[in-house]
Structure formats: structure tokens, C-alpha cells
Design an enzyme around this catalytic site. Structure first.
Site, mmCIF file in Angstrom:
data_model
loop_
_atom_site.group_PDB
_atom_site.id
_atom_site.type_symbol
_atom_site.label_atom_id
_atom_site.label_comp_id
_atom_site.label_asym_id
_atom_site.label_seq_id
_atom_site.Cartn_x
_atom_site.Cartn_y
_atom_site.Cartn_z
ATOM 1 N N SER A 262 0.828 -1.210 0.000
ATOM 2 C CA SER A 262 0.000 0.000 0.000
ATOM 3 C C SER A 262 0.863 1.261 0.000
ATOM 4 O O SER A 262 1.906 1.327 0.650
ATOM 5 C CB SER A 262 -0.891 -0.009 1.244
ATOM 6 O OG SER A 262 -1.510 1.254 1.376
ATOM 7 N N LYS A 348 -14.024 -3.451 3.175
ATOM 8 C CA LYS A 348 -14.838 -2.224 3.107
ATOM 9 C C LYS A 348 -16.287 -2.512 3.508
ATOM 10 O O LYS A 348 -16.924 -1.718 4.209
ATOM 11 C CB LYS A 348 -14.784 -1.627 1.699
ATOM 12 C CG LYS A 348 -13.430 -1.020 1.353
ATOM 13 C CD LYS A 348 -13.439 -0.379 -0.027
ATOM 14 C CE LYS A 348 -12.073 0.211 -0.339
ATOM 15 N NZ LYS A 348 -12.016 0.914 -1.620
ATOM 16 N N GLY A 420 -18.035 -3.721 -8.851
ATOM 17 C CA GLY A 420 -17.478 -4.161 -7.571
ATOM 18 C C GLY A 420 -17.539 -3.049 -6.534
ATOM 19 O O GLY A 420 -18.349 -2.121 -6.633
ATOM 20 N N GLY A 421 -16.654 -3.147 -5.541
ATOM 21 C CA GLY A 421 -16.700 -2.223 -4.403
ATOM 22 C C GLY A 421 -16.542 -0.763 -4.788
ATOM 23 O O GLY A 421 -17.322 0.090 -4.364
ATOM 24 N N ASN A 441 -21.059 -4.241 -16.780
ATOM 25 C CA ASN A 441 -20.259 -5.219 -16.016
ATOM 26 C C ASN A 441 -20.248 -6.570 -16.690
ATOM 27 O O ASN A 441 -21.161 -6.928 -17.439
ATOM 28 C CB ASN A 441 -20.798 -5.349 -14.587
ATOM 29 C CG ASN A 441 -19.797 -6.034 -13.679
ATOM 30 O OD1 ASN A 441 -18.615 -5.709 -13.714
ATOM 31 N ND2 ASN A 441 -20.240 -6.984 -12.878
HETATM 32 P P1 NAP Z 1 -13.818 -5.611 -6.973
HETATM 33 O O1 NAP Z 1 -14.814 -5.354 -5.926
HETATM 34 O O2 NAP Z 1 -13.102 -6.916 -7.013
HETATM 35 O O3 NAP Z 1 -14.570 -5.421 -8.390
HETATM 36 C C1 NAP Z 1 -13.919 -5.658 -9.593
HETATM 37 C C2 NAP Z 1 -14.871 -5.406 -10.754
HETATM 38 O O4 NAP Z 1 -14.116 -5.559 -11.936
HETATM 39 C C3 NAP Z 1 -16.031 -6.381 -10.812
HETATM 40 O O5 NAP Z 1 -17.156 -5.705 -11.280
HETATM 41 C C4 NAP Z 1 -15.543 -7.401 -11.822
HETATM 42 O O6 NAP Z 1 -16.597 -7.974 -12.597
HETATM 43 C C5 NAP Z 1 -14.718 -6.552 -12.747
HETATM 44 N N1 NAP Z 1 -13.660 -7.322 -13.382
HETATM 45 C C6 NAP Z 1 -12.682 -8.020 -12.777
HETATM 46 N N2 NAP Z 1 -11.884 -8.584 -13.687
HETATM 47 C C7 NAP Z 1 -12.388 -8.252 -14.889
HETATM 48 C C8 NAP Z 1 -12.003 -8.550 -16.215
HETATM 49 N N3 NAP Z 1 -10.939 -9.323 -16.469
HETATM 50 N N4 NAP Z 1 -12.732 -8.049 -17.222
HETATM 51 C C9 NAP Z 1 -13.798 -7.275 -16.961
HETATM 52 N N5 NAP Z 1 -14.240 -6.978 -15.737
HETATM 53 C C10 NAP Z 1 -13.516 -7.455 -14.707
HETATM 54 O O7 NAP Z 1 -12.667 -4.503 -6.969
HETATM 55 P P2 NAP Z 1 -12.794 -2.974 -6.488
HETATM 56 O O8 NAP Z 1 -12.521 -2.893 -5.058
HETATM 57 O O9 NAP Z 1 -14.046 -2.402 -6.997
HETATM 58 O O10 NAP Z 1 -11.524 -2.327 -7.223
HETATM 59 C C11 NAP Z 1 -11.505 -2.172 -8.654
HETATM 60 C C12 NAP Z 1 -10.323 -1.327 -9.072
HETATM 61 O O11 NAP Z 1 -10.394 -0.055 -8.483
HETATM 62 C C13 NAP Z 1 -8.986 -1.905 -8.611
HETATM 63 O O12 NAP Z 1 -8.272 -2.302 -9.737
HETATM 64 C C14 NAP Z 1 -8.249 -0.779 -7.919
HETATM 65 O O13 NAP Z 1 -6.974 -0.588 -8.505
HETATM 66 C C15 NAP Z 1 -9.092 0.417 -8.213
HETATM 67 N N6 NAP Z 1 -9.156 1.307 -7.025
HETATM 68 C C16 NAP Z 1 -8.623 2.545 -7.157
HETATM 69 C C17 NAP Z 1 -8.700 3.431 -6.108
HETATM 70 C C18 NAP Z 1 -8.104 4.801 -6.244
HETATM 71 O O14 NAP Z 1 -8.092 5.534 -5.270
HETATM 72 N N7 NAP Z 1 -7.600 5.178 -7.398
HETATM 73 C C19 NAP Z 1 -9.318 3.073 -4.898
HETATM 74 C C20 NAP Z 1 -9.821 1.797 -4.793
HETATM 75 C C21 NAP Z 1 -9.747 0.919 -5.870
HETATM 76 P P3 NAP Z 1 -17.523 -9.168 -12.049
HETATM 77 O O15 NAP Z 1 -18.566 -8.500 -11.204
HETATM 78 O O16 NAP Z 1 -18.056 -9.767 -13.279
HETATM 79 O O17 NAP Z 1 -16.616 -10.076 -11.278
#
Ligand code: NAP
Length: 572
Positions: A262, A348, A420-421, A441
Site C-alpha cells: 500500500s 470495506k 465491484g466495491g 459489467n
Molecule cells: P472488486 O470489488 O473486485 O470489483 C472488480 C470489478 O471488476 C467487478 O465488477 C468485476 O466484474 C470486474 N472485473 C474483474 N476482472 C475483470 C475482467 N478481467 N474483465 C472485466 N471486468 C472485470 O474490486 P474494487 O474494489 O471495486 O476495485 C476495482 C479497481 O479499483 C482496482 O483495480 C483498484 O486498482 C481500483 N481502485 C482505485 C482506487 C483509487 O483511489 N484510485 C481506490 C480503490 C480501488 P464481475 O462483477 O463480473 O466479477
């Protein structure tokens, strides 16, 4: 701070000791258990190393029974300690400390007697010829876990008066194992080293000065650790500001799994340093093991149909039992002073669930998307928690970023990729701000569930669509909330939007990629080439962290510090 040096040859060990001094260490520990073969002819070389050491030193010939390398004759090892402890010739003197295992020390009267001679507990008085006799560190290690009979071991240690310093080191199986070591330190009757090994034990090493630990060990290089979980000198000094930690230091941290990489400790500790705040921000790893989540009653978050369901079991509840037990133990500990935490994957949702159960205050966004990333604990002067709140800074951070690209979001058509989250927080925040959102999605049922929740909760129009349809859609802005394009993720070289999306786009389209490593993701590269306005994930990361800092401190972090630090780190 003490740098342990595994001695293979005297020359290299001395060079490392010089490097340790130059890096800021106070003490070195020469670990001679690989070097000493049992032949007392090696003693002059060891004594030369002690004499030429640029820092006071501990000499340890760690026995195999406690994780060391020495498996030779015990008589030879004890005779060596005696020789080192009683050295008084020209150009030789004893080390400042000798470390010997409690169990070996008490294993025979003969060993005890010889070790007592080595340290000359009686003769070691000011002005006597043995004034510089070494002090004895009596140590006890368990590389498997917290010893079941820890209290008995502590009592046994206390009974051995020859030990000037007591040392306990065991592998922590969870963050909670550190708390017991902090309690041991609080109750110590003489100087004590109390350290937990492994990644759960890192806080015991960073926070040793807060609890009065005699020393902490830090390695010179990431590859030269002598115990699992040992930080480097530069991590302790530069990242965790070890020298400024004291009994009054407030503790903040990142709760998640994994948290080792992190960037949050980097930015928050730098802000504490810049503003002269007596606080430290540490990794707080809580695993995602699903434990004991069955048979629970309906929670507050599940009653309102306008909200996303609070996860209760299976994958989404991953680690709730350990999250709850750990957070409550850290918050309630009388001396730990936990004043706030960032909470990340997979906890979360667990944070909202815990806040509902405990009746903590929650912001509207956390309630409506059932995910929060920030914990704030207000404490009175005596350290008692007077108020606990949770909030979600991901949604507002994304909106602030989008405003840079398209101005006000109200009334704008925005496509969210992922459900996702992070997508939940951003979609709900956009709905609350009056944007018209479509969720694309991979699994459409998840997209529909989120769209329904946004509509129910905010009254804003929110639709769901298949991810494959995104390329043919038109939006004024897009937000990627999938890990596609992320370094080390499922598709590091890929863009979640295809060629057609860029060909079919509206003029002035903007895109925010929440992925921040790499900074220029394939999606942003392609969007930039197509003339879109691009906003990278670092901007969002910095904003959500700035909002957390403000929630904890009631003041802003310095200017663009967070964004600059993250960009610099990711560029290296
Ligand atoms: P999460 O809850 O695991 O959700 C991931 C989402 O991406 C789900 O909707 C999943 O689809 C989809 N997904 C995963 N692999 C995929 C693929 N190969 N092709 C298409 N869709 C795919 O994760 P999260 O917590 O929301 O985090 C997502 C991203 O946000 C992370 O990569 C992280 O780097 C970024 N993030 C950035 C910040 C920032 O401050 N910049 C903060 C937090 C997170 P399904 O529902 O079909 O499984």
C-alpha cells in the site's frame, strides 16, 4: 535500533557494521552462530571484530533449538561466551551485551555458573576492573506462534536476576498477538525486548518506542533480515519516522489483505512529518479468511431496500469474524491509541457491517453502498474512545476528479465499467450528485443489482448493461472500476474499452481510470490518443487519502504532497 549482522567473515561483518552506523543504527548484533564452528581458536577474530566495531554490539551465537544455526558442542559455545565476556587484554574488550537463551541458561547449574562468570554480575561495578563486563540478554523465541505458556516463561525469566534485559520474540498469528507483547512491556520490571515475528508482527517492531521496548531490530537490506517480518533501517527511519515515536504517538493504519504494498503509509506519514503531528501510520493486515459468519441476525443495513445488502456470508463476508475481533481489540486496547484507519479490500463491506452492529455513526454514502473505507476514532485526553465514525471517501474523490474533466456531474451521462466495491461507491455518489449513470459489467446480474440500488436510493436514473455493449455506447464521461490494465492484475496490457468506443465517442469525452499502477494505463493511452480528456487513478487515490487525513485531523494535508509522492514512487 539494532542492526543484526549474520557473520560469515569478519571483514564483511565490520563493513556492514559501518554501513549500519551510517544508516542511523545505535547498536549492532553480531550473529556468530554460522561463523563459530566450536573451535575456541576463532575467539581472537571475534574479539577483533568486537574491538573494531563502530557501534556498541550484542554478540549472539544462537542455538539451533531457538532458530539459530549453532548445533555444535554446548560446552564450546559457553566457553566462547566466557572468553568474550572476560576479555581484557591489549586491544580487546567484551561486547556490550551477550545474548543467551533462557532455556539453555537454566538447563544446568554449570552453564548458569559459567554464563554468570562471563557477565560477572557482581564485579560489574563502577571503577572496578570488570566495569565493562557485558550485560546478559536472556532470550526466548518461538517461531511457530505465541507460546501457550507465555506467562510461565515470563515468570521464569523474571526469576533469573542475572539477566539485565529480557527478550521475548514469537511469531504473531494475527495483529492481536502484538497487543499481548505491548502489555508485557507495560508490566516489565527491567529493560525488555518484546517483538512479534512475521507480517502480523511488524507493528511490534515499529511501535517498540511507544511501549518502552528496549530496542527494535532492523535489517540493513531487505535481503539480510535475521527474522521474518523485520523491516529495514530506512523503512523504520524514513517511512515510519521511528525516531519521533513515543508514548504519546497516535496510531493510524491501513486495514486490508494484503497491505504490504500500500502507498498509504508513504503519504500519511509524510503529512505527519510535514505538519509536525505526533502520529504514525502503519500496515494493519487482517486476512480474508471467512470465519464464523453463519447464523447471524438481520442487520440494520439490510432492512432498507434502497441500500445494497450488507454482506453476511460466503465470499463477500470474507474475514468478517477476524476483522471484527481485530478491530474491536485494537480500538479497545488501553494504550494502543488507534485513532483512525483506512480500510481496503476485502474489508470495506465488513466495516459497514461492524459499524451497523456497534451503532457507530456512518455517512450517507457508506450506508447506501454498504462499503466504507475510513474509520475515525475520537479519543479524550485519557485515551478513551468518545466517538467512532465511518465514511466513504472513494465516491467524493472520484466526483472531484470527474469535475476536472467535465465540470459539474449533475445531469451528465456517465458510464461505469465494473460493479465491484469501488464501482458501488462511485455509482452511488454520482447518483446522489444527480448524474445519469449506466453500469457495464461482466456479470450483468451484478450490474442490474447495483443499478437498482442506485435508483432506489438516490432517485437518479441508473441503468445496467453488458460490458460488451460499452464500446457502442456514448457517454460524456467513463469511469473504469475494473482491474483491467492494472500491473499484476488479470489483464495488465489490456484496455476495458475497445477501438470502437474511441471511434464512436462524443467530442470532449473524459475518462477516469481508478487503476493507478501504471499511472498511464492502456485505457488512458488509447483514450488520450483519441483526443479524450484523461484523469488517472493517482488523482483519485490522492483525493481519497486527503479526505481521510482531513477526517482524522480536522485539517488539510499539505498542498499536492500526496499526489506528488505517489507519482514519484510509481515512476521509479
Ligand atoms: P472488486 O470489488 O473486485 O470489483 C472488480 C470489478 O471488476 C467487478 O465488477 C468485476 O466484474 C470486474 N472485473 C474483474 N476482472 C475483470 C475482467 N478481467 N474483465 C472485466 N471486468 C472485470 O474490486 P474494487 O474494489 O471495486 O476495485 C476495482 C479497481 O479499483 C482496482 O483495480 C483498484 O486498482 C481500483 N481502485 C482505485 C482506487 C483509487 O483511489 N484510485 C481506490 C480503490 C480501488 P464481475 O462483477 O463480473 O466479477
Amino acid at each position: 535500533m539494532c542492526v543484526p549482522i549474520m557473520v560469515h567473515d569478519i571483514h564483511t561483518a565490520l563493513a556492514d557494521a559501518v554501513a549500519a552506523r551510517d544508516a542511523g543504527a545505535d547498536l549492532v548484533e553480531f550473529r556468530i552462530d554460522e561463523f563459530f564452528s566450536g573451535d575456541l581458536d576463532e575467539a581472537p577474530g571475534i574479539l577483533r571484530m568486537i574491538a573494531e566495531s563502530p557501534l556498541p554490539c550484542i554478540v549472539t551465537c544462537r542455538h539451533k533449538s531457538e532458530g539459530g544455526q549453532y548445533d555444535g558442542e554446548e560446552d564450546a559455545r559457553v566457553s566462547l561466551y566466557e572468553r568474550l565476556g572476560t576479555a581484557s587484554g591489549k586491544d580487546e574488550h567484551p561486547p556490550r551485551y551477550l545474548d543467551f537463551e533462557l532455556d539453555r541458561y537454566t538447563s544446568s547449574e554449570n552453564i548458569k555458573q559459567k554464563m554468570n562468570l562471563a557477565i560477572d554480575a557482581i564485579g560489574r561495578q563502577r571503577g572496578s576492573p570488570r566495569e565493562h563486563a557485558p550485560s546478559l540478554i536472556l532470550s526466548n523465541h518461538d517461531f511457530a506462534s505465541r507460546p501457550a505458556d507465555l506467562s510461565r516463561r515470563v515468570l521464569k525469566m523474571r526469576g533469573e536476576e542475572a539477566g539485565s534485559v529480557m527478550k521475548f520474540a514469537y511469531r504473531a498469528r494475527s495483529l492481536r498477538d502484538n497487543l499481548e507483547l505491548f502489555d508485557l512491556l507495560a508490566e516489565r520490571d527491567r529493560p525488555m525486548i518484546a517483538l512479534a515475528m512475521g507480517e502480523f508482527g511488524l507493528i511490534s517492531r515499529i511501535l517498540a518506542p511507544k511501549f518502552g521496548g528496549f530496542l527494535t531490530f532492523a535489517s540493513l537490506r531487505p535481503t539480510s533480515t535475521t527474522a521474518p517480518g523485520q523491516p529495514t533501517v530506512s523503512e523504520l527511519l524514513d517511512l515510519y519516522r521511528f525516531r519521533s515515536i513515543n508514548a504519546e504517538t497516535k496510531v493510524y493504519g491501513i486495514v486490508g489483505w494484503p497491505v504490504g504494498h500500500s502507498l498509504s503509509p508513504l503519504v500519511h506519514n509524510a503529512a505527519f512529518e510535514a505538519l509536525g503531528i505526533n502520529a504514525v501510520y502503519v500496515p494493519l493486515p487482517v486476512p480474508d479468511r471467512a470465519e464464523g459468519v453463519q447464523g447471524q441476525e438481520k442487520e440494520e443495513g439490510q432492512v432498507d431496500t434502497g441500500r445494497m445488502p450488507v454482506p453476511r456470508d460466503g465470499v463477500e463476508s470474507a474475514g468478517y469474524a477476524s476483522f471484527k475481533a481485530t478491530m474491536l481489540a485494537l480500538i479497545d486496547h488501553p494504550r494502543f491509541d488507534l485513532c483512525g484507519a483506512s480500510v481496503t479490500i476485502p474489508h470495506k463491506e465488513n466495516l459497514v457491517r461492524l459499524a451497523s452492529e456497534q451503532g457507530w455513526e456512518m455517512d450517507d454514502l457508506s450506508k447506501s453502498c454498504s462499503a466504507a473505507n475510513t474509520l475515525v476514532i475520537d479519543r479524550d485526553a485519557a485515551g478513551a474512545a468518545t466517538g467512532i465514525r465511518v465514511l466513504n471517501t472513494d465516491g467524493p474523490a472520484a466526483i472531484a476528479c470527474l469535475r476536472e474533466g467535465i465540470g459539474e456531474v449533475a445531469g451528465k451521462r456517465i458510464g461505469i465499467l465494473g460493479a465491484g466495491g469501488v464501482a458501488r461507491a462511485i455509482a452511488m455518489a454520482l447518483g446522489m450528485a444527480g448524474a445519469s449513470v449506466t453500469i457495464y459489467n461482466r456479470s450483468t446480474s451484478r450490474a442490474s443489482e447495483l443499478a437498482q440500488a442506485v435508483t432506489n436510493n438516490t432517485g437518479a436514473a441508473c441503468k445496467a448493461a453488458e460490458l460488451a455493449d460499452a464500446d457502442m455506447a456514448h457517454h460524456e464521461a467513463w469511469v473504469n472500476c475494473t482491474p483491467v490494465g492494472m500491473k499484476g492484475g488479470p489483464h495488465p496490457g489490456a484496455s476495458v474499452l475497445g477501438d470502437a468506443a474511441f471511434r464512436n465517442s462524443l467530442p470532449g469525452t473524459a475518462v477516469l481510470d481508478t487503476v493507478y499502477n501504471p499511472i498511464r494505463t492502456p485505457l488512458l493511452e488509447r483514450a488520450g490518443a483519441a483526443g479524450w480528456r484523461t484523469i488517472d487513478g493517482v488523482s483519485m487515490f490522492a483525493r481519497q487519502a486527503e479526505a481521510q487525513f482531513h477526517a482524522w485531523m480536522g485539517r488539510n494535508s499539505p498542498g499536492s504532497l500526496f499526489e506528488r509522492l505517489v507519482r514519484e514512487r510509481l515512476a521509479t
